[in-house]
Every structure is written in structure tokens, then in C-alpha cells.
Design an enzyme around this catalytic site. Structure first.
Site, PDB file in Angstrom:
ATOM      1  N   SER A  50      66.721  64.142  -4.600  1.00 57.44           N
ATOM      2  CA  SER A  50      67.151  63.746  -3.265  1.00 57.44           C
ATOM      3  C   SER A  50      67.924  62.435  -3.390  1.00 57.44           C
ATOM      4  CB  SER A  50      65.913  63.564  -2.378  1.00 57.44           C
ATOM      5  OG  SER A  50      66.297  63.418  -1.038  1.00 57.44           O
ATOM      6  N   GLU A  51      69.140  62.380  -2.825  1.00 59.75           N
ATOM      7  CA  GLU A  51      69.992  61.188  -2.961  1.00 59.75           C
ATOM      8  C   GLU A  51      69.286  59.900  -2.587  1.00 59.75           C
ATOM      9  OE1 GLU A  51      71.057  64.142  -1.669  1.00 59.75           O
ATOM     10  OE2 GLU A  51      73.118  63.893  -0.956  1.00 59.75           O
ATOM     11  N   ASN A  52      68.392  59.976  -1.588  1.00 63.70           N
ATOM     12  CA  ASN A  52      67.775  58.742  -1.115  1.00 63.70           C
ATOM     13  C   ASN A  52      66.716  58.201  -2.066  1.00 63.70           C
ATOM     14  OD1 ASN A  52      66.334  61.048  -0.343  1.00 63.70           O
ATOM     15  ND2 ASN A  52      65.261  59.951   1.273  1.00 63.70           N
TER      16      ASN A  52
END
Lengths: 217, 219, 217, 219
Positions: A50-52
Site C-alpha cells: 500500500s503506497e501509504n
């Protein structure tokens, strides 16, 4: 497993799932791509990034305000998940450590160009992490419906919307067809069981080669 | 060198027209209470550097709705329609930056670099007006450093020396922003004594943090 | 505190210690600079940073194989110490987060140039973190004996050894003198109690201005 | 996808002439047991990328003494006189890199960047042969990426999925090197089950680690 009729999006997700290999690190975009996780073949376990800032997205067991996915929605994590900051997250994405990313598209063209982040004057959500994903992931798979809602083609000779990336797409999967992007241009690798070459041709603006080993999916 | 301050003492660090980095990703890991205070105090003409503009009723999203921003340097505005509306009306200058390049630019600003060469955005509008370089046959864009007057972070725990620990996806842009502003203020859920955090557990060293506001878990 | 006669190196370290402010983040080089920590004025507490990845160097209480200083020697840590990797360590150093660094020198010149990492054909230890420290630290203080062992000057018109950094030095402290590096060149700010201007002049090759407020230390 | 292997299985990943990144700072946080194995197996013509060449009888220092290196890319060789001797005799090619630039180059290699602009080394021999750029009135050197065939790390703990935790100053270059090699092998003191490490405690995600050799605390 009983055979059930899949809706369009699930059919696309189901086909894309077969591209993922056991142990892959995978980033799934918001929307249709997220569904790919539901169709992994038996024996194939992938880690979702997940990018975050984490690896190991899992089902939501309880809502934790500190745990969301890249869409800002409540997320869960699998055993063995690892957390990090956004900087490290994009070290992984840009550095080729993500084996595959699945993204939606507004347009794709026969040169592997992708447009999926804005429609000038109408909708400018921003690119988020998409521009990094398409240059960094080892395999960029586009999962989308074959044509736009008004019936106009989305697989074009040349994108006319602002690009997300240039010559970045490796594969396009729609409810009708599977294309690979090669040095020689688009290759139609598979068509779905309930369509035919003529229909695909009509709904696709781009030039493409039909594979000698054309398969049905 | 007392770092812990109350919310009431905070406005002395605000000024109209300042640039402000705010941690958080869609509001998660964002100093929501400090942002509320900035809305209350009507600080204006801000340049916001943040991953996104959240949603209209949360965190930095409320700064947009309340028209306190002059400029936003962000990677995503899709979840806050107000941002797009103000952008199209030319009330708000929005600089969209790929998320990875945003992280790089903030880190470069905090680490004394002149920039980094990234392949992200080559062949797109992102390269417009930027220096491009070819290194060993591959094209790159030079992305230049970002710094701000103030960085507003959100941490799970802090000790009184300012050492910070983040939790889960609340970490996101916070550690990089701690490097890249002249004044670094952290909103924290829990304050502990110096020595209670393990040296290996600390994610942002206290020397980077100027002020701490203890807010509990927020709403 | 009883006054005790300090040896040359301690005298230099003692003078440098007065330059540090309460709350400063400080990086001390190997050798003489390390001694500066022993002479901090009352009420002044600094945090010491180590290139190999931590803030909060303290006295060695027990030898831990995982805890060494930048010289590879056993180190301790103070309460509130924080650990990180080499990458973060140099984010701090290069990014201006270190308030002061104290380093030794082979040569310094009147333009603030520093040479302290190699003698061609004789000794090439390598620059380690020194080149980053001199460009990144807010204040670069050189602590060294005024002349070389053979009596030749070390404060020169121009360094002839390979540089560590160009126009990077802010202050030079020796057992005889304290110089600051300014836009107008070197300024002799202080001389030690047991020397005189004539002696300093003879032992210094560089041009310098004598401060109107010359002090003794 | 079994990642845990024995020391006996390790030599299949060695090849003469390979480039190898080795974590550690003066031998601390260095995979000492793996390096011993490489000495035993007489792997040669190596290009070593490491902070330093340690001391003659420890870690990568023994590779120097045993003349297994063709090239060393390091920031410091002062504590191993053998390195300087071989360099002056032109038996060993030594590329000295400022420590911060070495960290940057390895990270750039691992993160898909074309390089970074650093002020470190401007006006010194370090800038020779390199691209220089002026950004907003300040001079910078372009430092380019470094990658290796194999990275050898040392961690305090690993779980069976390869998630790593380092301890104190043993962390140093290890996390960056985990990003920058085609094959990443970690020597670990302690192996635990997946799930025993807290997600927030993990310093290197397991996806970056290909193989794990459990060696205890070493000597």
C-alpha cells in the site's frame, strides 16, 4: 469449486489474478484492481503493498483509525505485515521491488502509453502514486472495461488525455480481451469465451497483431 | 528547552502567508487538532505541502473549504471536490506532484541535497519546465527540494525530549517532514518520560522536534 | 572547581567547549575533538551525534558489541538516545541539523579551506563522514595543535594537501590562538594567556587581521 | 519460498568477480560469519561496497588481507593498513566515497533514481570526472547509483519471511543495501516465527530479503 457466472469486473479481476506468482509483491489500484486479490489461484500467495506505507494488506477484522489503505479506507493486515514511511514506500515502488501493479485506465494506446489521472477541465484527482508505480513496478497490468460508458474505445492508437506514463504498460485485460504490449506493438493474446475477433476489432481503435496462439479465457 | 506546550500557546507559531508541511495520508497520521486550531485562528494565505487535501470535513480538507490556502503542493485532490473547484476557479494554485517525487523533494529539502533524478513523470506534463538528464541511457527529471516554515506532525507517542514513535499507517510523510521545516511541531496522543522509549523504537529523533502538543487520541 | 593545569590538547578542548550552546546537536571527530565533551560549561547540555547512526553518545557503562562510536570504539548512550541508519545519519549531517562539528586538521588556510583526510603517497585513511560534516554542520570548528610536529605551520595562506572542503571552516582553536573565518579573511580573536602576538605571528603562515577586541583565553 | 538456508548452502550464491555490498561499520553490524565463509571458499576478484575495510583480522578486513578484492568502494580505509598498502602497490583499486554520498548512492541504486545532487565534496578531488550542477546559486555534484550482485546483511532478529530488526549501531548501512542488490542474504542472530515481530518494529521488510542464515551471536 462451483462455477458461478462472474460479472464484468470480477471476470477481469479473475483473469488478472492468474498473472500473479506466488511470493509476488503486488500493488493494486483503487476500484476494480482491488478485486484481483479475491481471485488468486490456489497455492498463490502474494503480499499486497500500500503506497501509504505498508506491506501485507489483509482483510479488515476491526476498524483501526491508524490503519487504512491507499484509498484512505479501513484496512487490515496479514501476519508478517511490515510498516514504513512514504519515503520507503516509494523506494520500493520506484526501485523495482514491486513485482506487479494493477491499475485502471481512462485510455491506453498501442505504444503502451497510459492515461488515468485527469480529464482536463473536468476531473483532476491528481496522480497520487500512479506515476511512480508505472515506471517502477516490474509488470504494469491495466484492468478496465473494454470501452467507455458511451461506447467509445479506450484502447487507442494514441492517448489524447494527459499521460500517466510513457511506454509503461505491459498488459491490458478487459472483459473481452487480453493484450500484451511488445516491441512490435500490441498483441491480442486471448479473447473471452463469449466474444469473437470481429467484436474485439470493432471495439478497439488501436492497431494490434493477433497472436498465432490466440487463446480463449 | 521545554518542548511541551499547550494548544493555547500554539498560535504564536502561525503567520499569514507561511508555508506549512502537514503529515498525514487522507487525514490518517494527520495533526487534526492543530489543524482545527488553525481553522479557528483563521491563519490565511497558506502554502500547504501535504500528500493530499483529505476530505472536506477532515484535517487539511477543512483548510481548503475555509479558503485559508493560497497554494497546495500535493499528490492527490480527488477526495476533496472543493480543492478542484477552487483550482478551476483559479482561487487556489494547485501543484500536483507524483507521490514518490513529493516524498523525494521533502527529503531532499531536509537532507541538504540540490535534488534527485527520478524517472517518474518522464513523458508527462510533470516534466514541463524541469531539467531533464540522461544517465546511462535512461531519461530522468530533476526534482528539486521542498522546505517549509513550519511542519505539523502527528505521532502516536512522544517523550519530553521530542523523540517520536508513529503507529501503523499513521507514519507516512511525518518522518520526512520532520527534517524539512524551520519549526517542527508534533501533535501527539501520549507523552512519556525521556527514557521510556527504546532507542531502536524511536522513528524521529527528538532533536528535530521543536514543540509538542499533547492531544490524546482526538475525536 | 579547583584550577588544574591543562595539557595542550585539553586546553584546546576546554576552549572549544565554550562555543557549544545548551541543546546543541554536536558531532565530535576522533581524537582531540572527542575531549571537548569533557569540558562543557555548567548548565550546557549537548546531544552528541555519531555518524554510524545515533544521537546521544554517553559514557561507556558496559561494553555492548552492537554499540560503538564513529571510531569503532565501544560507546555508551544517554537516556533519550535515538538510533537510526547511516542514510538518516547523513540526512541529519548534510541537512544542517547538526549545530556544530569539531574536527582535527592537517592544514587550514585563510580562505577557510580544510585538509584533513589524506597525505598523497603517505597516508590515505579516507574521508569517512568528514566531507559531509564540513558542508552540512552549521558551525565547523577546527581543534588542533598550532604547528605540525616538525614545527611547520598548519594555518596556511593556501592548503597544499587535498581538501576536505572548500570555504567550510568557521573557527580554528589551537593552544595559542582562536581565529574566526570571515568574509574579510581570518580574524585573530583570542590568544592564550601564556603567549603573545609575536609568537602567534611567527607560527602562523596565513594572513590574518587582529581583532580590535583581542582577548586572552 | 523457504528463505532459511544453512551456511553450507550459501556458496551457490558466490561467484568470482561478483560485486558485493556488505553491511557494517568497522565490523559492527557486519555479517562476520558469512564473510568467514567467503574467505574459506576463496571467492575472488570481488568488488566490495562497504562503509570501510574494518581491521585486518575482522570481517571484510580479512577479505582484503586474503587478497580477494579487485576493487573496494568505501569511505574509510584508515583502520586497515593492508588496504592502503595494496592500493599504493596498485594491487587493489580503491574508490573513496564520502560516507554520506555512499549512503545516497546505495539508496539511489535501490530506489530507481538516476542520482542525487549533493554539496558534499564540491571543490575537492571527489568532484573530479563528475557532473556538476548549480541549483539556486549553490554548486552540487551528481552522485550516481550503486548496485551490487549480492548484498550481505547482518540483523539482530529475522522472522521466517525475512522481516529484519537491527540492534543499536548494528543498523548502519544494512537497510539501504537491502534495496540495492539482486540477491539479498541476511546473517541473523535469532530467528522467530512470522508474526512475532511487531509490524512497526520491522526495519527491513521481508520481501527484500531472499535468504537467511542463522548464526547466533557469532564469536
Amino acid at each position: 469449486m462451483a462455477t458461478v457466472a462472474l460479472n464484468t469486473k470480477d471476470r477481469i479481476a479473475n483473469r488478472i489474478a492468474k498473472e500473479l506468482k506466488d511470493g509476488d509483491l503486488v500493488n493494486l489500484g483503487i476500484g476494480l484492481p482491488t478485486k484481483v486479490g479475491n481471485f488468486l489461484p490456489e497455492g498463490v500467495e502474494v503480499m499486497l503493498q500500500s503506497e501509504n506505507g505498508y506491506i501485507g494488506i489483509g482483510p479488515v477484522t476491526e476498524v483501526d483509525p491508524d490503519l487504512v489503505n491507499a484509498g484512505g479506507q479501513p484496512a487490515g493486515m496479514v501476519t508478517g505485515a511490515a510498516m514504513f514511511d512514504s519515503f520507503m514506500s516509494f523506494n520500493l515502488i520506484r526501485g523495482g521491488h514491486v513485482d506487479a501493479t494493477v491499475l485502471g485506465a481512462l485510455q491506453v494506446d498501442q505504444n503502451g502509453n497510459l492515461a488515468n489521472w485527469m480529464v482536463p477541465g473536468k476531473m483532476v484527482p491528481g496522480m497520487g502514486g500512479a506515476m511512480d508505480l508505472v515506471v517502477g513496478a516490474k509488470k504494469v497490468i491495466i484492468g478496465m472495461e473494454h470501452a467507455a460508458k458511451d461506447g467509445s474505445p479506450k484502447i487507442l492508437k494514441q492517448c489524447n488525455l494527459p499521460l500517466t506514463g510513457k511506454q509503461v504498460v505491459d498488459m491490458i485485460v478487459t472483459e473481452l480481451a487480453v493484450f500484451t504490449c511488445t516491441d512490435k506493438g500490441l498483441v491480442l493474446e486471448e479473447i473471452s469465451e463469449d466474444t469473437d475477433l470481429q467484436t474485439v476489432r470493432e471495439k478497439t481503435e488501436a492497431d494490434y497483431i493477433v497472436s498465432k496462439n490466440l487463446k480463449k479465457f | 528547552m521545554e518542548k511541551v506546550i499547550s494548544m493555547e500557546e500554539l498560535p504564536q507559531y502561525y503567520s499569514d502567508g507561511m508555508s506549512v508541511m502537514v503529515g498525514g495520508f487522507m487525514g490518517v497520521g494527520q495533526p487534526i487538532e492543530i489543524v482545527k486550531n488553525m481553522v479557528e485562528k483563521q491563519v490565511k494565505d497558506l502554502t500547504l505541502i501535504c500528500n493530499d487535501t483529505a476530505v472536506p470535513d477532515l484535517g487539511v480538507g477543512t483548510l481548503v473549504v475555509n479558503k485559508q490556502l493560497k497554494k497546495a503542493i500535493v499528490s492527490h485532490i480527488g477526495t476533496n471536490p472543493e480543492t478542484g473547484k477552487q483550482m478551476i476557479a483559479e482561487e487556489l494554485d494547485v501543484e500536483l506532484v507524483p507521490q514518490g517525487s513529493l516524498a523525494e523533494r521533502i527529503r531532499a529539502g531536509g537532507a541538504g541535497l540540490g535534488g534527485v533524478l527520478t524517472p517518474t513523470g518522464v513523458g508527462t506534463v510533470v516534466e514541463e519546465g524541469k531539467v531533464k538528464m540522461n544517465v546511462e541511457g535512461k531519461e530522468y527529471i530533476l526534482e528539486t527540494p521542498l522546505r517549509a516554515d513550519v511542519a505539523l506532525l502527528k505521532a502516536h507517542k512522544a517523550d519530553k525530549a521530542g523523540n517520536l514513535v508513529y503507529r501503523l499507517t499513521g507514519r507516512n510523510f511525518n518522518p520526512m517532514m520532520a527534517l524539512a521545516a524551520d519549526m517542527v511541531i508534533a501533535e501527539v496522543e501520549e507523552l512519556v518520560e525521556v527514557g521510556e522509549l527504546e532507542p531502536d523504537e524511536i522513528m524521529t529523533p527528538g532533536v528535530l522536534v521543536d514543540k509538542i502538543v499533547v492531544c490524546g487520541k482526538g475525536e
